[in-house]
Design a protein around this motif. Structure first.
Motif, PDB file in Angstrom:
ATOM      1  N   ARG A 103      -2.186 -13.654   1.274  1.00 58.04           N
ATOM      2  CA  ARG A 103      -1.693 -12.336   1.659  1.00 58.04           C
ATOM      3  C   ARG A 103      -1.007 -11.587   0.534  1.00 58.04           C
ATOM      4  O   ARG A 103      -0.323 -10.598   0.746  1.00 58.04           O
ATOM      5  CB  ARG A 103      -0.729 -12.474   2.839  1.00 58.04           C
ATOM      6  N   THR A 144      -5.177  -5.409  -8.180  1.00 60.46           N
ATOM      7  CA  THR A 144      -4.989  -4.887  -6.822  1.00 60.46           C
ATOM      8  C   THR A 144      -5.754  -5.697  -5.790  1.00 60.46           C
ATOM      9  O   THR A 144      -5.698  -5.397  -4.615  1.00 60.46           O
ATOM     10  CB  THR A 144      -5.487  -3.444  -6.740  1.00 60.46           C
ATOM     11  N   ARG A 145      -6.462  -6.731  -6.228  1.00 60.15           N
ATOM     12  CA  ARG A 145      -7.288  -7.480  -5.285  1.00 60.15           C
ATOM     13  C   ARG A 145      -6.553  -8.690  -4.732  1.00 60.15           C
ATOM     14  O   ARG A 145      -5.585  -9.152  -5.297  1.00 60.15           O
ATOM     15  CB  ARG A 145      -8.571  -7.944  -5.966  1.00 60.15           C
ATOM     16  N   TYR A 146      -7.095  -9.191  -3.634  1.00 62.07           N
ATOM     17  CA  TYR A 146      -6.533 -10.380  -3.000  1.00 62.07           C
ATOM     18  C   TYR A 146      -7.360 -11.598  -3.406  1.00 62.07           C
ATOM     19  O   TYR A 146      -8.528 -11.466  -3.766  1.00 62.07           O
ATOM     20  CB  TYR A 146      -6.554 -10.204  -1.481  1.00 62.07           C
ATOM     21  N   HIS A 148      -9.098 -13.739  -2.006  1.00 66.39           N
ATOM     22  CA  HIS A 148     -10.407 -14.029  -1.404  1.00 66.39           C
ATOM     23  C   HIS A 148     -11.540 -13.289  -2.100  1.00 66.39           C
ATOM     24  O   HIS A 148     -12.709 -13.606  -1.892  1.00 66.39           O
ATOM     25  CB  HIS A 148     -10.398 -13.719   0.086  1.00 66.39           C
TER      26      HIS A 148
ATOM     27  N   LEU B  21     -15.092  -3.883  -0.845  1.00 64.01           N
ATOM     28  CA  LEU B  21     -14.802  -5.164  -0.232  1.00 64.01           C
ATOM     29  C   LEU B  21     -13.718  -5.913  -0.997  1.00 64.01           C
ATOM     30  O   LEU B  21     -12.837  -6.525  -0.427  1.00 64.01           O
ATOM     31  CB  LEU B  21     -16.074  -6.008  -0.188  1.00 64.01           C
ATOM     32  N   GLU B  23     -11.283  -4.835  -2.575  1.00 70.51           N
ATOM     33  CA  GLU B  23      -9.944  -4.262  -2.480  1.00 70.51           C
ATOM     34  C   GLU B  23      -9.360  -4.435  -1.086  1.00 70.51           C
ATOM     35  O   GLU B  23      -8.234  -4.056  -0.832  1.00 70.51           O
ATOM     36  CB  GLU B  23     -10.001  -2.758  -2.802  1.00 70.51           C
ATOM     37  N   ILE B  24     -10.158  -4.987  -0.184  1.00 68.06           N
ATOM     38  CA  ILE B  24      -9.711  -5.061   1.208  1.00 68.06           C
ATOM     39  C   ILE B  24      -8.519  -6.001   1.342  1.00 68.06           C
ATOM     40  O   ILE B  24      -8.516  -7.096   0.807  1.00 68.06           O
ATOM     41  CB  ILE B  24     -10.890  -5.522   2.094  1.00 68.06           C
ATOM     42  N   SER B  25      -7.498  -5.541   2.061  1.00 67.05           N
ATOM     43  CA  SER B  25      -6.318  -6.383   2.252  1.00 67.05           C
ATOM     44  C   SER B  25      -6.567  -7.282   3.457  1.00 67.05           C
ATOM     45  O   SER B  25      -7.450  -7.019   4.264  1.00 67.05           O
ATOM     46  CB  SER B  25      -5.101  -5.511   2.491  1.00 67.05           C
ATOM     47  N   PRO B  26      -5.782  -8.348   3.571  1.00 64.59           N
ATOM     48  CA  PRO B  26      -5.976  -9.251   4.704  1.00 64.59           C
ATOM     49  C   PRO B  26      -5.889  -8.502   6.023  1.00 64.59           C
ATOM     50  O   PRO B  26      -6.610  -8.799   6.967  1.00 64.59           O
ATOM     51  CB  PRO B  26      -4.816 -10.232   4.565  1.00 64.59           C
ATOM     52  N   LEU B  29      -9.093  -6.701   6.711  1.00 62.79           N
ATOM     53  CA  LEU B  29     -10.140  -7.652   7.048  1.00 62.79           C
ATOM     54  C   LEU B  29     -10.001  -8.073   8.510  1.00 62.79           C
ATOM     55  O   LEU B  29     -10.982  -8.155   9.248  1.00 62.79           O
ATOM     56  CB  LEU B  29     -10.026  -8.868   6.133  1.00 62.79           C
ATOM     57  N   ARG B  33     -12.657  -7.488  11.687  1.00 64.19           N
ATOM     58  CA  ARG B  33     -13.112  -8.540  12.597  1.00 64.19           C
ATOM     59  C   ARG B  33     -12.749  -8.216  14.037  1.00 64.19           C
ATOM     60  O   ARG B  33     -13.499  -8.492  14.956  1.00 64.19           O
ATOM     61  CB  ARG B  33     -12.492  -9.883  12.200  1.00 64.19           C
ATOM     62  N   ALA B 373      -7.046 -13.029  13.664  1.00 62.18           N
ATOM     63  CA  ALA B 373      -5.768 -13.335  13.017  1.00 62.18           C
ATOM     64  C   ALA B 373      -5.929 -14.057  11.701  1.00 62.18           C
ATOM     65  O   ALA B 373      -5.176 -13.841  10.765  1.00 62.18           O
ATOM     66  CB  ALA B 373      -4.904 -14.176  13.956  1.00 62.18           C
ATOM     67  N   ASP B 374      -6.931 -14.922  11.633  1.00 63.00           N
ATOM     68  CA  ASP B 374      -7.054 -15.738  10.433  1.00 63.00           C
ATOM     69  C   ASP B 374      -8.290 -15.283   9.662  1.00 63.00           C
ATOM     70  O   ASP B 374      -9.353 -15.837   9.808  1.00 63.00           O
ATOM     71  CB  ASP B 374      -7.178 -17.210  10.830  1.00 63.00           C
ATOM     72  N   PRO B 375      -8.145 -14.226   8.873  1.00 61.49           N
ATOM     73  CA  PRO B 375      -9.332 -13.622   8.279  1.00 61.49           C
ATOM     74  C   PRO B 375     -10.066 -14.548   7.312  1.00 61.49           C
ATOM     75  O   PRO B 375     -11.214 -14.316   6.992  1.00 61.49           O
ATOM     76  CB  PRO B 375      -8.795 -12.395   7.557  1.00 61.49           C
ATOM     77  N   TYR B 376      -9.423 -15.619   6.859  1.00 62.84           N
ATOM     78  CA  TYR B 376     -10.086 -16.454   5.858  1.00 62.84           C
ATOM     79  C   TYR B 376     -10.742 -17.662   6.461  1.00 62.84           C
ATOM     80  O   TYR B 376     -11.416 -18.414   5.784  1.00 62.84           O
ATOM     81  CB  TYR B 376      -9.085 -16.879   4.784  1.00 62.84           C
TER      82      TYR B 376
END
Lengths: 272, 383, 318
Positions: A103, A144-146, A148, B21, B23-26, B29, B33, B373-376
């Protein structure tokens, strides 16, 4: 011979009465790479974690030479007393997926160590982050990326950057290249070697893969069932192993040359 | 199958394009979903609408809760018409008045539509005055008739409008769910967090208390405790009393989950990494551990709301929860207790329909949240 | 009887994921030789496990086989195309665990924790052959002895948790072999094991294969393991086959730049003190993402290269 950086003497650690590390002693000199090899259950990871005080050893002494050339004993320090020392000793984990907080952005992950230790201001921290990012060969737009969004090898680079941004003296690599594909593994090994040269790092390199250890380490420590069975320079240990267990380990490595058939020693006849 | 999950994201062909994609935050994501979970989206829409109505229920309902229409006792729901008996179209919808007859055999009132007399429906119309949120007087209603009466869900045995009472009841019942869950969350997270963080003897002590509380049969205890609420308490105090009683048995389960999650997270590599960086306890907890389990807590809380709503309904239904003149779904259902209702005045069970719909909606929403809830967690292993 | 137990031609598999479609396999073609060990080597994402799952028809939605053939010629039955079998075809039941069986990376997940080891091995026999329970247990004991488990009479009544990781993998191998499969698929069978245990298991699989003369499809990422196990090697990368040849051809004189890169990236005795070669440094500007058809070279190996690269090869050969 350079000056020692870390001295471990008669270290013991057991979990629920089962001994994991027994009577281990060794020294690491500044700027060298010491490999700890062994199979699962040999106690190598426990040993590395005791050195960093991620877990508390039962008995024994862990002495560390700080940046001010002062020797401190780590084993009796409280968690709070350890915090300032953590700047000088860091860890690179095995699993590049679980060791990064999913996160947080790369920027937040890399800046956090500086914030924790109150280093610099917003601007200077940003400069440091960019600097270390370049050192591990990641693009600036990674910030800026996460996690994943990155591949395994890129995540491991982020993990290395996080460990190195505080400019530690000792870096413990706990199976840091074991989870990676062979081509990525080669890149990360090269990177670790380059960074060692550039920052004068000392590595404690925990691994089960003997060819990796042979490539990267100066000296190695062979562990079996919590004890050190053999230690010496890589050359000595690989070319002229003194102990049966070391011989067994070496004979079990499959060679990528089909003309060197695998011919492992027999565990039972060695009495191991 | 892990092979696919294993590829770096940029290698995947996406509808969004690889650039966005990455740059998408949790949170985004999770939202992507969640949006794919159709039923959860519908449920979320339904619940949002319901809560909006409960907030503005004075305005939405055409009457006040205790306004009686003596011309319509136990009257069935009216239908809303656009065409009159002659087949002429009216732009403004209207209802017909009731035509009442006493059945000579059963001595029951029977209602028919009187097509002679129609009452057009006006929107944003002045009607009975009410005290909005106890703040100011107002008299505008969402819809009303200028002459006659309108009972979309029929009336009860005192001639009170069921439509009005269902939504006033929703205000009490649905807010008890939320307030109760908030109390549960507060105690659950606090106590579970303490147990998980301190460990050792504190943890063991709390664990034993939780086990004792969870082993108590809930319903008899609810009944005993609510029977013990003083009769002279005001309806507001009874309301909070019931909420507290309901959450008293809710927190142990949640506390146990929080503790388990805490213990699991403490072993995560990234938490250990933060510790080894020199992060203090508070930072480890609030920066690294809390964000990872807020999503789980939100899910659990969502799934706990229907339990609270059902608890209130059950207690009031049994006559030991909220009592008239307070209007809640449970209180309304109490009126529908006898079997005559099923045959003669089935519309008195409409509050039950709303209980069912709300509970299902919360459960579906919770399901959707859990998946998002658990995007990963894509299901595949990582090696 | 054809020389090849399996002929895979232009196999394609797609996975519909959350965010789009992934082509897990594209135009995968190779043969599994009868009575030989064929190894598929590749990194993660190469599609090597997906290929194995296709042979067992274990691809589950959202994945599906979108094209190609898996031509299977059993020793004792007419040949058929596995990829084209309907989901309920009785031949599928015979295929899974009968003529083809599989050994996975993690032995614990392949064994049920609530049954004894003997029970599970005997169950595998009873599923596919019409024998009495006593006979099945006897055969199970024989097979367990054969995979190197001591004290079989006692061990057969124990549960998987009483076995070490290496011993469990031996049990799984016994289970896989007990129905005399014509093809044994080993999907990274030693990746989770320590190096000394790995050596024992590799030796075991090799010796059993020589004994039983079955075909083996060995899937691994480790070129050292490939060198020790394989007769024929298939190199895969991102769902495509890049090079197919005998183990000596592929490991001693690799043709495809990717294969050369893989070999050079292994740390070995010779690399001490030097920088490791990376795929990028070996491959250079050769583009790995553009697919090229597999071409058969003069020495019999197949390789996927652009026509320019092929021309270069012929020049260096001369």
């Amino acid at each position: 011979m350079t000056e020692p950086l870390l001295e471990v003497t008669n270290l013991y650690k057991s979990f629920d009465g089962v001994s994991a590390v027994e009577d281990v002693s060794f020294t690491i000199s500044a700027s060298e790479t010491l490999g700890i090899v062994g199979e699962s259950g040999s106690g190598k990871t426990t040993l590395a974690r005791c050195v960093l005080r991620a877990i508390d050893p039962d008995r024994g002494v862990v002495r560390f030479r700080t940046g001010d050339d002062e020797w401190v004993e780590l084993q009796d320090k409280t968690d709070d007393e350890m915090i300032p020392l953590r700047q000088q000793m860091q860890m690179v984990f095995q699993d590049p997926f679980s060791s990064l907080n999913p996160r947080m952005t790369v920027q937040e992950i890399l800046e956090e160590p500086l914030i924790i230790h109150n280093i610099g201001n917003r601007g200077s921290r940003r400069a440091e982050v960019l600097d270390i990012l370049a050192k591990v060969q990641l693009d600036q737009d990674s910030l800026t990326r996460y996690p994943h969004a990155f591949s395994g090898g890129q995540r491991q680079r982020i993990g290395i950057a996080r460990a190195l941004i505080l400019r530690p003296k000792l870096v413990v690599c706990d199976e840091s290249v074991s989870a990676l594909d062979v081509s990525v593994q080669a890149q990360i090994i090269n990177l670790l070697e380059d960074l060692q040269e550039e920052f004068g790092l000392t590595y404690l390199f925990v691994a089960h893969d003997l060819s990796v250890v042979h490539h990267i380490c100066d000296r190695i420590l062979v562990m079996h069932r919590g004890r050190v069975v053999e230690q010496g320079s890589v050359q000595e240990v690989f070319e002229d192993p003194q102990e049966d267990y070391t011989r067994l380990l070496l004979s079990a490595i499959p060679s990528p040359d089909p003309d060197e058939p695998l011919n492992p020693l027999d565990r039972k006849s060695l009495g191991l | 199958m892990s092979e696919v999950a294993n590829q770096a994201t940029p290698a995947v062909v996406t509808d969004l394009g690889t650039e966005t994609l990455q740059e998408i935050s949790p949170r985004q994501l999770a939202w992507i979903r969640f949006k794919r979970h159709r039923l959860a989206m519908i449920s979320a829409g339904f619940l949002i609408a319901m809560y909006l109505i409960t907030v503005f229920c004075e305005f939405v309902s055409p009457y006040n809760t205790d306004t009686r229409n003596v011309k319509a006792i136990n009257a069935p729901p009216m239908s809303i018409h656009f065409f009159d008996a002659e087949g002429n179209f009216h732009l403004r919808p209207f209802v017909y008045s009731y035509d009442m007859e006493i059945n000579a055999d059963s001595w029951m009132r029977e209602y028919k539509e009187n097509t002679e007399e129609m009452y057009p429906i006006y929107f944003f119309e002045a009607g009975e005055s009410y005290h909005m949120w106890n703040l100011f007087e107002a008299e505008t209603h969402l819809f009303a008739t200028r002459e006659g009466y309108i009972h979309v869900f029929g009336t009860d045995q005192l001639g009170r409008d069921m439509f009005t009472r269902v939504f006033y009841g929703a205000r009490i019942s649905m807010s008890i769910g939320v307030v109760g869950v908030m109390l549960t969350l507060f105690f659950g997270v606090l106590i579970g967090g303490i147990a998980g963080y301190m460990g050792g003897i504190v943890d063991r002590g709390i664990q034993r208390i939780i086990e004792v509380l969870l082993s108590l049969p809930t319903l008899p205890f609810w009944m005993a405790l609510s029977a013990a609420l003083p009769v002279e308490w005001s309806s507001l105090m009874v309301y909070f009393g019931i909420t507290i009683i309901l959450s008293l048995f809710g927190w142990p389960g949640l506390a146990r989950q929080v503790r388990g999650k805490f213990l699991a997270l403490r072993e995560e590599d990234f938490v250990m990494a933060a510790r080894l960086l020199g992060a203090g306890r508070l930072r480890v907890i609030f920066r690294h551990m809390m964000p990872s389990f807020t999503s789980h807590i939100i899910t659990t809380a969502t799934l706990a709301v229907p339990g609270m709503i059902l608890g209130e309904t059950a207690l009031s239904f049994l006559g030991i929860g909220l009592r008239p003149p307070v209007v809640s779904w449970g209180v309304l259902m109490q009126q529908a207790q006898n079997y005559q209702v099923i045959v003669m005045t089935p519309w008195l069970m409409i509050p039950g329909l709303f209980v069912v719909l709300t509970v299902i909606a919360f459960n579906l929403l919770g399901d959707g949240l859990r998946d998002a809830a658990d995007p990963y967690n894509t299901g595949g292993n990582r090696d | 009887m054809a020389d090849n137990l399996l002929e895979i031609r232009d196999l394609a598999v797609e996975f519909g994921t959350d965010i789009g479609t992934t082509h897990a396999l594209r135009e995968v073609s190779f043969d599994v030789l009868r009575g030989k060990v064929t190894a598929i080597v590749g990194e993660s994402g190469s599609g090597k496990s997906v290929t194995a799952n296709c042979i067992m028809r274990l691809i589950q939605p959202p994945g599906r086989i979108t094209g190609g053939k898996i031509h299977f010629s059993p020793n004792d039955a007419p040949a058929y195309d596995i990829a084209a079998l309907p989901n309920k075809d009785p031949r599928l039941l015979d295929l899974r665990g009968g003529s083809v069986s599989m050994v996975f990376q993690e032995p614990m997940t392949a064994l049920s924790p609530v049954y004894t080891v003997g029970n599970q091995v005997a169950e595998a026999i009873l599923c596919h052959r019409n024998v009495s329970k006593e006979e099945a247990f006897e055969e199970a004991a024989d097979m367990l002895r054969r995979v190197g488990i001591d004290n079989v009479d006692r061990r057969i009544q124990q549960y998987p948790f009483e076995f070490s990781g290496g011993m469990r993998q031996r049990v799984v191998i016994a289970m896989a072999l007990v129905c005399h499969p014509q093809l044994l698929i080993c999907d990274e069978p030693t990746t989770a094991l320590d190096v000394t245990i790995q050596a024992e298991i590799l030796t075991l699989i090799r010796d059993l294969q020589k004994d039983l003369k079955n075909s083996v499809l060995f899937i691994t990422h480790d070129l050292g393991v490939v060198a020790q196990m394989a007769d024929q090697v298939v190199v895969m990368y991102q769902g495509r086959v890049l090079e197919v040849g005998s183990v000596r051809q592929v490991l001693k004189t690799p043709v495809h730049p990717y294969t050369r890169g893989l070999l050079a990236a292994i740390p070995g005795l010779a690399t001490k003190g030097a920088r490791l070669a990376t795929i990028a440094s070996v491959v250079g500007d050769a583009d790995l993402t553009t697919p090229h058809p597999l071409m058969t070279l003069a020495d019999g190996r197949q390789v996927s290269l652009s026509s320019a690269q092929l021309a270069d090869l012929e020049l260096t050969d001369d």
